[in-house]
Design a protein around this motif. Structure first.
Motif, PDB file in Angstrom:
ATOM      1  N   GLU A  92      14.281  31.807 -38.333  1.00  0.00           N
ATOM      2  CA  GLU A  92      15.252  32.324 -37.520  1.00  0.00           C
ATOM      3  C   GLU A  92      16.063  31.337 -36.997  1.00  0.00           C
ATOM      4  O   GLU A  92      17.365  31.323 -36.878  1.00  0.00           O
ATOM      5  N   THR A  94      16.448  28.309 -38.473  1.00  0.00           N
ATOM      6  CA  THR A  94      17.222  27.735 -40.011  1.00  0.00           C
ATOM      7  C   THR A  94      18.372  28.733 -40.151  1.00  0.00           C
ATOM      8  O   THR A  94      19.322  28.285 -40.594  1.00  0.00           O
ATOM      9  N   THR A  95      18.044  29.888 -40.085  1.00  0.00           N
ATOM     10  CA  THR A  95      19.051  30.804 -40.284  1.00  0.00           C
ATOM     11  C   THR A  95      20.327  30.677 -39.433  1.00  0.00           C
ATOM     12  O   THR A  95      21.421  30.896 -39.996  1.00  0.00           O
ATOM     13  N   GLY A  96      20.051  30.608 -38.260  1.00  0.00           N
ATOM     14  CA  GLY A  96      21.216  30.540 -37.250  1.00  0.00           C
ATOM     15  C   GLY A  96      21.945  29.139 -37.435  1.00  0.00           C
ATOM     16  O   GLY A  96      23.160  29.290 -37.341  1.00  0.00           O
ATOM     17  N   LEU A  98      22.463  27.701 -40.311  1.00  0.00           N
ATOM     18  CA  LEU A  98      23.129  27.630 -41.443  1.00  0.00           C
ATOM     19  C   LEU A  98      24.694  27.900 -41.252  1.00  0.00           C
ATOM     20  O   LEU A  98      25.588  27.358 -41.854  1.00  0.00           O
ATOM     21  N   GLU A 101      27.535  32.757 -43.778  1.00  0.00           N
ATOM     22  CA  GLU A 101      26.935  34.046 -43.774  1.00  0.00           C
ATOM     23  C   GLU A 101      26.375  34.311 -45.388  1.00  0.00           C
ATOM     24  O   GLU A 101      25.169  34.486 -45.283  1.00  0.00           O
ATOM     25  N   GLN A 104      22.974  32.218 -45.069  1.00  0.00           N
ATOM     26  CA  GLN A 104      22.282  32.765 -44.386  1.00  0.00           C
ATOM     27  C   GLN A 104      21.368  33.991 -45.239  1.00  0.00           C
ATOM     28  O   GLN A 104      20.404  34.442 -45.108  1.00  0.00           O
ATOM     29  N   TYR A 121      19.467  40.164 -38.409  1.00  0.00           N
ATOM     30  CA  TYR A 121      20.687  39.564 -39.046  1.00  0.00           C
ATOM     31  C   TYR A 121      21.721  40.615 -39.442  1.00  0.00           C
ATOM     32  O   TYR A 121      23.011  40.660 -39.273  1.00  0.00           O
ATOM     33  N   LYS A 125      25.231  40.556 -37.806  1.00  0.00           N
ATOM     34  CA  LYS A 125      26.456  40.461 -38.485  1.00  0.00           C
ATOM     35  C   LYS A 125      27.261  41.517 -38.987  1.00  0.00           C
ATOM     36  O   LYS A 125      28.460  41.534 -38.830  1.00  0.00           O
ATOM     37  N   TRP A 156      21.790  42.603 -46.625  1.00  0.00           N
ATOM     38  CA  TRP A 156      20.676  41.817 -45.877  1.00  0.00           C
ATOM     39  C   TRP A 156      19.337  42.106 -46.512  1.00  0.00           C
ATOM     40  O   TRP A 156      18.453  41.472 -45.861  1.00  0.00           O
TER      41      TRP A 156
END
Length: 172
Positions: A92, A94-96, A98, A101, A104, A121, A125, A156
């Protein structure tokens, strides 16, 4: 600190990972045991808060943020010496970090077993963006927006396969 002071990561979002965070529990327990008048239950109940205090007082995150090339974020992990440890917080974070989109989506698409992250996400998003737009208008997501919104949400979840988009619950 030295890494973040000397190494320019340019546009690569670097995350500080504290893998021995659970080691602070032993320190906190030791301190609390020395506190007069605390029962075993009191000590157990206060351990988590004391760990947070120790971490905050060490000002590690503040020092890292003060470096020349600070990390984008940090994550604290516990029990990393045990197989099957939950790495969800790292994914989570790491994804944030980045930001982009497409990146991600790329990371999340590799995490087929982490449905919670996919849902988080998709909601952050897509669904919230549609809700925000609807709140500026008629306060409802119009029927003609349902299929495009569903398609964006489905992006996603690339591991779920392709869906046919057409007449869905009477919506065209």
């Amino acid at each position: 600190e030295r890494f973040f002071s000397e190494c320019d990561t340019d546009n690569v979002p670097v995350i500080a990972v504290f893998t021995k965070f659970d080691a602070l529990s032993a320190v906190a327990l030791g301190e609390l045991r020395k506190t007069p008048g605390l029962t075993r239950n009191d000590i157990f109940e206060r351990t988590t808060d004391r760990v947070e205090e120790i971490f905050a007082n060490a000002n590690i995150w503040g020092r890292l943020c003060g470096t020349r090339h600070p990390p984008k974020n940090y994550v604290r992990l516990a029990k990393m010496n045990i197989d099957e440890t939950d790495c969800g917080p790292l994914l989570e974070c790491t994804t944030g970090a980045l930001g982009d989109e497409a990146l991600q989506m790329l990371l999340i698409s590799t995490q087929q077993t982490n449905l919670e992250l996919c849902i988080t996400y998709a909601v952050k998003k897509v669904a919230l963006a549609y809700i925000k737009r609807a709140s500026r208008g008629s306060m409802q997501v119009l029927k003609d927006q349902c299929i495009p919104m569903q398609k964006e949400i489905a992006k996603w979840f690339p591991h779920t396969g392709r869906m046919r988009w057409g007449n869905f619950n009477g919506v065209k």
